[in-house]
Design an enzyme around this catalytic site. Structure first.
Site, short mmCIF file in Angstrom:
data_model
loop_
_atom_site.label_atom_id
_atom_site.label_comp_id
_atom_site.label_asym_id
_atom_site.label_seq_id
_atom_site.Cartn_x
_atom_site.Cartn_y
_atom_site.Cartn_z
CG HIS A 396 -2.29 0.55 0.92
ND1 HIS A 396 -2.53 1.52 -0.03
CD2 HIS A 396 -3.51 0.28 1.47
CE1 HIS A 396 -3.82 1.81 -0.06
NE2 HIS A 396 -4.44 1.07 0.83
CG ASP A 400 -2.88 5.04 -4.60
OD1 ASP A 400 -2.20 5.03 -3.56
OD2 ASP A 400 -2.83 5.94 -5.45
#
Length: 424
Positions: A396, A400
């Site tokens: 992450h 995204d």
């Protein structure tokens, strides 16, 4: 008589230390030139250390699991003459040691005229001679678990692997043969009070370190998508029926690789590696797919290089080659490094959902779950379709959530409309 000292060899690529995994000799053994004396492991690969001389083992320089510096004393051998005292041999790529020949076990003569049923009866009556209770059989954790589940004592099982290591094939042979009561392992319902300590060394230690490092450093998140692969499976079966004999059988993996290659054209941020110390993301044009492969010694990730340039059958053949090399401990360091994204599958054991761990420094791993037939609603009608989940994980810090979802949706669209896989 003289003394010959073998030092830990320089395996190359700037490696300063290696882990001693296993000894194949002991003090007092008489060894011959080119005989393998030990296995050592670098960050990626296991290599064999051969002896350049014949002689008698006087001393061993370390214990399995010990990390040793390049140039440190590995083994001391008594030799004829004055001895060379210090030598640094070249390490050889690991190859499985040959199975012990039958002559090593006490021979059992059978009358030449004996019929097959009679021979089988005689073999059934012969008790198995177990190892001493204090002798610990060599076996991987997977073999030990399987034996435990089956209620088999490994000391009764003959090992055909290196140094008498018990392999899955040895368990298969033991289970398939009748045994007398003298050699039977205790039943599955018998009470047990034994325990076993398994040192975390070699490949298992490397796996543990990499998994711990990945979970500590990567901001993991997973995304699961359901895919209807009815059309894809029909295409795969048609291609195998038409070309399987001449080109080889296709599994689902090369189709998945092709779908990833095509989808990554629109999502270059996912075919990337992240150097979090230098704070640099490298987006790769080449798609080098790591193929997570389970072997007797643990999980390895051989690499399918330039998947973007390979044909369906070309990628299928290369996947099989590198996976077999990894399972047989023959994969080179180059074949085990350099991937840009990983594909992992447990095949028929794939379950419904999984949460794979990102193979750092990559930023994405695509996980394949089990294919099942089940009823689904299509155009208002309940029909039976072949369904499969993709359980994928991402870093992450780099990827995204929206991009990850769109990427997997793109893979889904390609697999559900397989003609699109080949339209440029």
């Amino acid at each position: 008589m003289g003394t010959h000292v073998i030092k830990m060899p320089d395996i190359g690529e700037g490696i300063a230390q290696v882990e001693l995994v296993e000894w194949f000799v002991k003090v007092g053994d008489v060894i011959s030139e080119d005989q393998v004396v030990a296995d050592v492991m670098t960050d990626k690969a296991t290599v064999e250390i051969p002896s350049p001389v014949s002689g008698k083992v006087l001393a061993l320089g370390g214990q399995p699991g010990e990390v040793m510096a390049v140039g440190s004393e590995l083994i001391r051998i008594e030799v004829e003459g004055s001895g060379n005292h210090v030598d640094t041999p070249q390490a050889k790529p690991l190859e499985p040691a040959p199975a012990p020949v039958q002559a090593q076990a006490p021979a059992r003569a059978e009358p030449p005229a004996q019929t097959a049923p009679q021979a089988a009866s005689c073999r059934a009556a012969a008790p198995i001679v177990p190892r001493e209770a204090s002798a610990k059989p060599l076996a991987s954790p997977a073999v030990r678990k399987r034996a435990l589940d089956a209620g088999i004592e490994l000391r009764y099982v003959h090992g055909s692997g290196p140094a008498g290591r018990i392999l899955h094939e040895d368990l298969d042979a033991f289970i398939s043969k009748p045994h007398s009561s003298a050699g039977q392992a205790p039943g599955g319902y018998a009470k047990r009070s034994d325990s076993e300590q398994v040192p975390v060394i070699g490949l298992r230690r490397k796996i543990a370190q990499r998994m711990q490092d990945a979970k500590r450093r990567v901001a993991h998140f997973s995304y699961v998508e359901e895919i209807d692969i009815t059309a894809l499976e029909a295409l795969r079966q048609q291609l195998n029926a038409k070309h399987g004999e001449s080109r080889g059988k296709l599994t689902l993996l090369p189709f998945l690789v092709r779908a990833m290659v095509v989808a990554l054209r629109d999502f270059p941020q996912i075919n990337a590696t992240y150097d979090d110390e230098a704070q640099v993301i490298t987006r790769h044009g080449a798609v080098h797919v790591g193929i997570a492969t389970q072997g007797d010694n643990g999980l390895m990730v051989p690499v399918l290089r330039h998947a973007e340039a390979g044909s369906l059958w070309g990628n299928a053949s290369e996947i099989a080659r590198v996976a077999n090399a990894a399972r047989n401990n023959k994969a080179s360091r180059e074949e085990l490094s350099g991937s840009t994204i990983t594909l992992t599958s447990l095949g028929a054991l794939g379950g419904i959902v999984s949460t794979p761990v990102v193979n750092t420094p990559e930023v994405a791993i695509v996980g394949v779950n089990r294919m099942v037939e089940r009823p689904v609603v299509v155009d208002g009608q309940i029909v039976v379709r072949k369904m499969m989940n993709l359980s994928s994980s991402f870093d992450h810090r780099v990827v995204d959530g929206m991009d990850a979802a769109l990427f997997i949706q793109a893979v889904r669209g390609l697999l559900e409309q397989p003609a699109c896989l080949f339209v440029e």
